[in-house]
Design a protein around this motif. Structure first.
Motif, PDB file in Angstrom:
ATOM      1  N   LYS A  19       0.836  -1.205   0.000  1.00 22.22           N
ATOM      2  CA  LYS A  19       0.000   0.000   0.000  1.00 22.22           C
ATOM      3  C   LYS A  19       0.870   1.253   0.000  1.00 22.22           C
ATOM      4  N   GLY A  20       0.460   2.238  -0.809  1.00 23.35           N
ATOM      5  CA  GLY A  20       1.220   3.465  -0.950  1.00 23.35           C
ATOM      6  C   GLY A  20       2.067   3.496  -2.209  1.00 23.35           C
ATOM      7  N   SER A  21       2.199   2.340  -2.882  1.00 23.98           N
ATOM      8  CA  SER A  21       3.028   2.258  -4.082  1.00 23.98           C
ATOM      9  C   SER A  21       2.436   3.060  -5.232  1.00 23.98           C
ATOM     10  N   ILE A  22       3.328   3.623  -6.033  1.00 25.80           N
ATOM     11  CA  ILE A  22       2.932   4.350  -7.235  1.00 25.80           C
ATOM     12  C   ILE A  22       3.797   3.897  -8.396  1.00 25.80           C
ATOM     13  N   LEU A  23       3.280   4.079  -9.598  1.00 23.07           N
ATOM     14  CA  LEU A  23       4.027   3.794 -10.816  1.00 23.07           C
ATOM     15  C   LEU A  23       4.150   5.075 -11.627  1.00 23.07           C
ATOM     16  N   PRO A  24       5.223   5.211 -12.417  1.00 21.50           N
ATOM     17  CA  PRO A  24       5.362   6.382 -13.282  1.00 21.50           C
ATOM     18  C   PRO A  24       4.212   6.474 -14.276  1.00 21.50           C
ATOM     19  N   PHE A  25       3.992   7.673 -14.810  1.00 18.01           N
ATOM     20  CA  PHE A  25       2.849   7.890 -15.704  1.00 18.01           C
ATOM     21  C   PHE A  25       2.915   7.023 -16.947  1.00 18.01           C
ATOM     22  N   ASP A  26       4.123   6.690 -17.415  1.00 18.68           N
ATOM     23  CA  ASP A  26       4.227   5.884 -18.635  1.00 18.68           C
ATOM     24  C   ASP A  26       3.975   4.399 -18.372  1.00 18.68           C
ATOM     25  N   CYS A  27       3.623   4.050 -17.126  1.00 17.50           N
ATOM     26  CA  CYS A  27       3.252   2.677 -16.791  1.00 17.50           C
ATOM     27  C   CYS A  27       1.790   2.578 -16.385  1.00 17.50           C
ATOM     28  N   GLU A  28       1.018   3.605 -16.667  1.00 21.78           N
ATOM     29  CA  GLU A  28      -0.360   3.676 -16.193  1.00 21.78           C
ATOM     30  C   GLU A  28      -1.264   2.589 -16.775  1.00 21.78           C
ATOM     31  N   ARG A  29      -0.891   2.023 -17.914  1.00 20.96           N
ATOM     32  CA  ARG A  29      -1.715   0.967 -18.507  1.00 20.96           C
ATOM     33  C   ARG A  29      -1.644  -0.335 -17.724  1.00 20.96           C
ATOM     34  N   ALA A  30      -0.667  -0.450 -16.816  1.00 23.01           N
ATOM     35  CA  ALA A  30      -0.590  -1.631 -15.964  1.00 23.01           C
ATOM     36  C   ALA A  30      -1.634  -1.529 -14.865  1.00 23.01           C
ATOM     37  N   GLU A  31      -2.139  -2.668 -14.430  1.00 23.72           N
ATOM     38  CA  GLU A  31      -3.040  -2.692 -13.286  1.00 23.72           C
ATOM     39  C   GLU A  31      -2.191  -2.752 -12.021  1.00 23.72           C
ATOM     40  N   LEU A  32      -2.411  -1.814 -11.111  1.00 23.56           N
ATOM     41  CA  LEU A  32      -1.678  -1.777  -9.857  1.00 23.56           C
ATOM     42  C   LEU A  32      -2.634  -2.114  -8.715  1.00 23.56           C
ATOM     43  N   ILE A  33      -2.327  -3.193  -8.003  1.00 26.43           N
ATOM     44  CA  ILE A  33      -3.122  -3.599  -6.848  1.00 26.43           C
ATOM     45  C   ILE A  33      -2.246  -3.467  -5.614  1.00 26.43           C
ATOM     46  N   THR A  34      -2.678  -2.640  -4.670  1.00 27.71           N
ATOM     47  CA  THR A  34      -1.882  -2.432  -3.466  1.00 27.71           C
ATOM     48  C   THR A  34      -2.490  -3.170  -2.280  1.00 27.71           C
ATOM     49  N   VAL A  35      -1.616  -3.628  -1.399  1.00 33.75           N
ATOM     50  CA  VAL A  35      -1.994  -4.481  -0.276  1.00 33.75           C
ATOM     51  C   VAL A  35      -1.404  -3.907   1.001  1.00 33.75           C
ATOM     52  N   GLY A  36      -2.227  -3.754   2.027  1.00 36.51           N
ATOM     53  CA  GLY A  36      -1.750  -3.264   3.313  1.00 36.51           C
ATOM     54  C   GLY A  36      -1.097  -4.363   4.125  1.00 36.51           C
ATOM     55  N   GLY A  37      -0.218  -3.961   5.020  1.00 34.72           N
ATOM     56  CA  GLY A  37       0.449  -4.931   5.876  1.00 34.72           C
ATOM     57  C   GLY A  37       1.771  -4.395   6.390  1.00 34.72           C
ATOM     58  N   ILE A  38       2.360  -5.127   7.318  1.00 42.21           N
ATOM     59  CA  ILE A  38       3.634  -4.738   7.922  1.00 42.21           C
ATOM     60  C   ILE A  38       4.780  -5.109   6.982  1.00 42.21           C
ATOM     61  N   ASP A  39       5.705  -4.160   6.771  1.00 43.44           N
ATOM     62  CA  ASP A  39       6.853  -4.413   5.897  1.00 43.44           C
ATOM     63  C   ASP A  39       7.657  -5.622   6.376  1.00 43.44           C
ATOM     64  N   GLN A  40       8.181  -6.360   5.415  1.00 38.83           N
ATOM     65  CA  GLN A  40       9.049  -7.496   5.707  1.00 38.83           C
ATOM     66  C   GLN A  40      10.459  -6.990   6.023  1.00 38.83           C
ATOM     67  N   PRO A  41      11.100  -7.508   7.075  1.00 34.61           N
ATOM     68  CA  PRO A  41      12.496  -7.119   7.332  1.00 34.61           C
ATOM     69  C   PRO A  41      13.387  -7.547   6.160  1.00 34.61           C
ATOM     70  N   SER A  42      14.323  -6.689   5.804  1.00 31.88           N
ATOM     71  CA  SER A  42      15.250  -7.016   4.718  1.00 31.88           C
ATOM     72  C   SER A  42      16.304  -7.999   5.202  1.00 31.88           C
ATOM     73  N   TRP A  43      16.581  -9.008   4.400  1.00 36.76           N
ATOM     74  CA  TRP A  43      17.631  -9.970   4.745  1.00 36.76           C
ATOM     75  C   TRP A  43      18.995  -9.294   4.816  1.00 36.76           C
TER      76      TRP A  43
END
Length: 361
Positions: free
Chosen positions: A50-74
């Motif tokens: 959730k909160g993700s955005i794509l550049p305007f030239d990628c607007e034809r893609a379907e963007l589905i955002t999901v809420g949740g706690i971030d995963q710790p980076s390895w």
């Protein structure tokens, strides 16, 4: 010309939303994949925090955002750490959504560097492909990549041979490189500007070495990137004369490349086996020669003596001496090399060829 329009589900990094900078080079790679597959006439759905955005030239893609706690980076855990998924973690939620959507898709391409998507791959009918974005920073991840190689080797791909060498693979690795929208990077001939460094400001990126080079040359180092470790940054700044570092922060590509192109040289100092080195290629796309440690992905994408200089890892004196030779590098060679090897169009064709062989289209 494509035989069939592919319906592809992409899984984003679970360590931060797209646009935050927390995902590092994966964010730029995802944008290139989305744009490239759209240009080729394929259909793309991106599942991201959730909160993700794509550049305007990628607007034809379907963007589905999901809420949740971030995963710790390895990257920031002990190499022998156990697998941890936070309560209400976003990673399994991303995977659940992608698997549900995949019922009407051809394949899933996963860019999340984590255990769960790898582990589940042999257990589901959906064909899940993995573009591995890091070297073997974790024993858990190394083990799971190795396991999947033994059963589904063709579902794994890597950016460079150096990165892939961290794993014990069943067969020769599938190497895809990386790709960029090179029209977003303007060639600049001027070679009188400052020194530059870019990346997440965190210990594994080795910023302290580049800062020592700038201090030794009594020069300014311009630093771009997400400030991930403030204590680390403060210690570095306190170790050199005031004014040695000019912090610019995390910028979007248009602003970043304009500033980056003004540098006379770009310094790359990873302390770990960098998978590729996006910022290295971004610098060369602007015509900026690169002085980098001969380590990881940058060792494969910098042509020493032609697009910059490779130096002995962790040797700050050699790194400093190489800056003095930077005027021997023709900046046009840097741009030409980026165009020849790292366009997003060619990158996405390699990805399509990899996936299409497995799903028989």
């Amino acid at each position: 010309m494509i035989v069939k329009s592919l319906k592809l589900i992409l899984i984003s990094t679970p360590i931060g939303f797209l646009g935050s900078g927390r995902g590092g080079g994966v964010e730029l790679t995802l944008t290139s994949i989305v744009k490239g597959f759209l240009d080729m006439g394929h259909r793309v759905t991106l599942v991201a925090p959730k909160g993700s955005i794509l550049p305007f030239d990628c607007e034809r893609a379907e963007l589905i955002t999901v809420g949740g706690i971030d995963q710790p980076s390895w990257q920031h855990q002990d190499s022998h750490a156990s697998m941890v998924i936070p309560l209400e973690g976003v990673l399994p939620k991303l995977l659940n959504v992608a698997l549900e959507l995949s019922k009407e898709a051809d394949a899933i391409l996963n860019l999340a560097y984590d255990w769960l998507p790898l582990w589940i791959t042999p257990l589901v009918e959906t064909k899940i492909f993995h573009l591995i974005s890091m070297g073997g920073v974790s024993k858990v991840m190394q083990n799971e990549v190795n396991n999947l190689s033994n059963t589904h080797h063709s579902r794994l791909a890597f950016h460079t041979y150096s990165q892939a060498s961290d794993y014990e693979l069943k067969d020769d690795p599938i190497i895809l490189g990386n790709g960029f929208d090179l029209k977003n990077y303007q060639f600049k001939l001027d070679n009188k500007g400052p020194l530059g460094w870019a990346g997440r400001v965190a210990p594994e990126k080795g910023l302290e070495d580049a800062v020592q080079v700038a201090a030794a040359l009594e020069d300014t180092l311009v630093v771009w990137g997400f400030l991930e470790d403030k204590e680390y940054a403060s210690k570095i700044e306190a170790s050199v004369p005031s004014g040695t570092i000019e912090w610019r922060g995390y910028l979007d590509t248009e602003v970043f490349q304009n500033q980056l192109g003004a540098c006379r040289a770009f310094i790359n100092t990873p302390k770990w086996n960098e998978a590729y080195g996006n910022v290295v290629m971004e610098a060369m796309a602007c015509g900026v020669p690169v002085v980098a440690y001969d380590r990881g992905g940058p060792s494969e994408i910098v042509k020493s003596g032609i697009t910059g200089w490779l130096t002995t890892p962790d040797d700050i004196d050699e790194l400093t001496q190489s800056i003095s030779k930077i005027d021997q590098i023709n900046r046009i060679n840097c741009r030409d090399w980026a165009v020849e090897t790292a366009s997003y169009q060619a990158f996405c064709k390699r990805i399509f060829s990899w996936i299409s062989r497995e799903i028989n289209i």
